[in-house]
Design an enzyme around this catalytic site. Structure first.
Site, PDB file in Angstrom:
ATOM      1  N   ASP A  17       0.886  -1.221  -0.043  1.00  0.00           N
ATOM      2  CA  ASP A  17       0.060   0.009   0.096  1.00  0.00           C
ATOM      3  C   ASP A  17       0.984   1.266   0.104  1.00  0.00           C
ATOM      4  O   ASP A  17       1.648   1.453   0.874  1.00  0.00           O
ATOM      5  CB  ASP A  17      -0.788   0.061   1.438  1.00  0.00           C
ATOM      6  CG  ASP A  17      -1.788   0.876   1.179  1.00  0.00           C
ATOM      7  OD1 ASP A  17      -2.028   1.589   0.364  1.00  0.00           O
ATOM      8  OD2 ASP A  17      -2.923   0.811   2.119  1.00  0.00           O
ATOM      9  N   ASP A  24     -10.781   3.879  -1.135  1.00  0.00           N
ATOM     10  CA  ASP A  24     -11.264   2.782  -0.397  1.00  0.00           C
ATOM     11  C   ASP A  24     -12.819   2.794  -0.679  1.00  0.00           C
ATOM     12  O   ASP A  24     -13.583   3.665  -0.556  1.00  0.00           O
ATOM     13  CB  ASP A  24     -10.937   3.076   1.156  1.00  0.00           C
ATOM     14  CG  ASP A  24      -9.710   2.679   1.527  1.00  0.00           C
ATOM     15  OD1 ASP A  24      -8.882   2.608   0.621  1.00  0.00           O
ATOM     16  OD2 ASP A  24      -9.240   2.720   2.743  1.00  0.00           O
TER      17      ASP A  24
END
Ligand code: GLA
Length: 736
Positions: A492, A556
């Site tokens: 990430d 997200d």
């Protein structure tokens, strides 16, 4: 009669007055940076910039700024709002939405905070609305005087600041702090009977007495199917009222339930609605059936771990004909282990049998350089547990996956952020924190179930949750993961933003992923590599070539129709880039009980929206990573995740993503080509009402296709047409 009317009018005026708001939209000051003195009421903020709280701070002279910033406001809180209110005990301060974490001070006293771990240092939470309740007699609150509100904000990435629409102070109203508790699972009886217990509770110190009513409507016709009420709904703080009801659904579809509570004394009402579940996936047969993808890739010389996914009444016996040298099958568990040195495409025939019969299936073990040939099917801790993930939660998920899902092909158990220790060892080695006492033991347990284990890190010094990242330890971490037995790495971007130049070019964006790719290539096991950088630089155009097995295409997801449908229906431009070994990742699933932290709630998607979610993600050939509490899989969620014909669309060996074939105002049609020459077709209703959606037989997409099957129901049908529920789907498979 007249007297009553006057009383009602008076009450209405009274309650209107009670709901008086003091607006907090104007007058804010902003300073970027961090200083504990900024919480103090006496601090002179006259030199600070005026802030517009309808906009993020990027739009107010701080482009690309991530980190701390403070907002301050001077406001008089008149006691008249207290006098005019019915409940005089607490005050609610609403501060729009905050991106991402905050601490709120009233006249220097901390009155609330959101997000964060590790002592007082606020680190990670999620963008969202914030309201803080304090007692009306809290000494920090100065009635009829100037109060100073100071909000410390910490932004972890992307947009930042305090911005939104709902900024005000008001007395907690009679129905504020009253909640319907609809969290319990529906129970399923014979003849489509559903039962459920709901509760109503409050945090207000007021004796609520009144009527609770319950109304079921058919969303297709608007007809009220059932209506019931009880006059004995009494509750107060700590003493909730609960009610059990049942209702018989005439058809296999979702109905709308409205719960209404009316307080007798004040006449004020509160309502909430929810939809009812309906299960389409047929019950699993006791006769053996082999499920899962038809192909699996492993690199030569690397450990093979493959569980033959098969349903049927236990005990099952497994056979594999044509297993290459170096592999062995455990005939009782169906787990294949070993290594194969020679590259090649090995055809194998699996047979699974029990007392009732047997089933065979052709399978290919592809020993070569390409792995992750079909999208990963698994679980990831983030959407359920956020940073509160621990060993026990992971073991529970593994146990449940092994018990109920692995027979349908599910295999990865992935720990997201929150497992890392605060510091590396002296030799630089990364270790887990106290929540994971034995990472190697945990992996061993997961492998013993025939499942695989995933982990998470960032190429930056810190992860998005503020934990240790991999920066400058790539080889060492890859080796540690390999020693633990890790099979999947989500990587990430997060704080790598501080390492990369501002506005990185393509090469700079690829760099950290190429570095880790080469580190992973040095270890002796296959570790699927999942890129998470939210789609920057159109990652889909270069993710495969840069060694990714999947790449996130968006920011997200959250459990709303808005979020899920915006992501899902905007995946057409990346669709051509999906293929065996490299897939687009529109983020993890939001079905079941989710929460991004220790407390969970049922997904806010309706049941039809959940059918859409799983159908669309399968059409898109996405990794399917369950994001819920596996320890509490309700019957509906389980049915969503165990439909073998739906999963087969996702797992199709051709590895293509569906394309958006029709996009009209109220509906969309997506078409995915399949390995056997067939097609999977999703007809999606994007409106709030029922509609008939049809793809005529003469349509180019259907030319030459004569067999139609409703995939969720697992039934042959005669046309590509049907009544589709609001936000729902008809998922078909067609063959020549
Ligand atoms: C980012 C990712 C999420 C999750 C969190 C963990 O927001 O996009 O999927 O991994 O970080 O902190």
């Amino acid at each position: 009669m007249k007297k009553n009317l006057i009383l009602l009018l008076l009450l209405a005026l009274f309650f209107k007055a009670g709901a008086q708001n003091i607006s907090l939209t104007k007058g804010w000051k902003l300073s970027i940076g961090d200083n504990p003195e900024w919480s103090s009421p006496g601090f002179d903020d006259s030199g600070w910039q005026a802030a517009n709280v309808s906009k993020n701070w990027e739009q107010q002279g701080h482009p690309d700024y991530d980190g701390f910033g403070w907002y301050r406001l001077h406001v008089i809180i008149p006691s008249s709002i207290k006098e005019k209110s019915y409940l005089k005990d607490s005050v609610l301060i609403s501060l729009g939405s905050i991106d991402d974490n905050d601490e709120v001070y009233l006249n220097g006293t901390l009155i609330g905070k959101y997000g964060g771990h590790k002592g007082s240092d606020i680190k990670r939470s999620r963008y969202g609305p914030r309201s803080y309740k304090i007692a009306a007699n809290n000494p920090a609150l100065l009635w009829d005087k100037v109060n100073v509100l100071a909000v410390r904000v910490y932004d972890t990435g992307g947009d930042g600041g305090m911005y939104g629409t709902n900024f005000n102070i008001h007395m907690v109203d009679i129905m504020e702090g009253v909640h319907f508790d609809t969290g319990s699972d529906f129970s399923y009886g014979e003849h489509n009977t559903l039962g459920k217990s709901i509760g109503i509770n409050t945090s207000n110190n007021y004796p609520y007495k009144g009527t609770l009513s319950f109304k079921v409507t058919d969303p297709e016709t608007g007809a009220v199917i059932l209506s019931k009420k009880t006059d004995t709904a009494h509750f107060t703080t700590g003493v909730p009222f609960s009610w059990w009801f049942t209702f018989s659904a005439a058809k296999k579809k979702s109905y709308l339930i409205t719960y209404t509570f009316k307080d007798k004394k004040t006449g004020v009402e509160l309502s909430e609605t929810e939809t009812t579940p309906y299960i389409l996936t047929p019950a699993v047969s006791k006769i053996p059936k082999i499920n899962g993808a038809a192909i699996f890739g492993v690199r030569p010389g690397h450990p093979v771990l493959y569980l033959i996914p098969a349903t049927g009444k236990a005990p099952l016996k497994y056979k594999a004909q044509g297993l290459p040298a170096g592999l062995k099958l455990d005939a009782a568990t169906g787990i294949i282990t070993g290594t194969v040195d020679q590259k090649g495409s090995y055809p194998i025939v699996f047979t699974v049998s029990n007392k009732l019969g047997s089933n065979t299936k052709k399978f290919t073990l592809a020993i070569g350089d390409n792995v992750g040939l079909t999208p990963a099917l698994g679980w990831n801790s983030w959407n359920a547990w956020g940073l509160s993930v621990n060993d026990e939660k992971v073991r529970t998920s593994a146990r449940e996956m092994a018990g109920r899902l692995s027979v349908h092909g599910w295999s990865y158990i992935n720990i997201d952020d929150g497992w890392e220790a605060a510091k590396r060892q002296d030799d630089g080695k990364i270790t887990p924190n106290e929540k994971f006492p034995d990472m190697k033991g945990l992996t061993g347990y997961i492998h013993s179930l025939g499942l695989r284990m995933g982990i998470y890190s960032s190429p930056g010094p810190r992860t998005c949750g503020g934990y240790l990242g991999t920066w400058q330890h790539e080889d060492q971490d890859a080796q540690t993961y390999s020693d633990w037995g890790i099979d999947y790495l989500k990587y990430d971007w997060c704080s790598y933003g501080e390492i990369a130049p501002r506005n990185p070019n393509l090469e700079e964006m690829k760099k950290p992923y190429l570095v880790m790719r080469s580190s992973l290539d040095k270890v002796n096991r296959d570790i699927l590599f999942s890129y998470c950088q939210y789609g920057m630089g159109s990652v889909w155009t270069w993710g495969a070539e840069a060694g990714g097995n999947s790449w996130r295409t968006t920011g997200d997801i959250t459990d709303t129709w808005n979020s899920m449908s915006n992501i899902g229906f905007n995946q057409d431009k990346m669709a051509p880039y999906a293929g065996p070994g490299h897939f687009n990742d529109p983020d993890m699933l939001v079905v079941g009980k989710v929460g991004w932290g220790p407390s969970l709630h049922n997904t806010r998607l309706t049941f039809d929206e959940q059918y859409t979610h799983i159908s669309l993600w399968s059409l898109l050939a996405s990794p399917l990573l369950i994001g819920c509490d596996m320890g509490h899989l309700d019957r509906f969620t389980l049915s969503l995740l165990t439909n073998d014909e739906v999963l087969a669309i996702d797992q199709d060996a051709l590895g293509k993503s569906a394309r958006q074939y029709i996009k009209k105002d109220g509906y969309q049609v997506w078409v995915k080509e399949l390995k056997d020459g067939g097609k999977a077709i999703g007809l999606f209703n994007t409106t709030d009402s029922y509609q008939t959606i049809s793809l005529p037989k003469s349509d180019a997409a259907l030319k030459g296709y004569t067999k139609y099957r409703d995939v969720w129901r697992q039934q042959n049908v005669t046309s590509a047409s049907g009544r589709v529920a609001p936000h729902g789907v008809l998922l078909l498979r067609v063959e020549k």
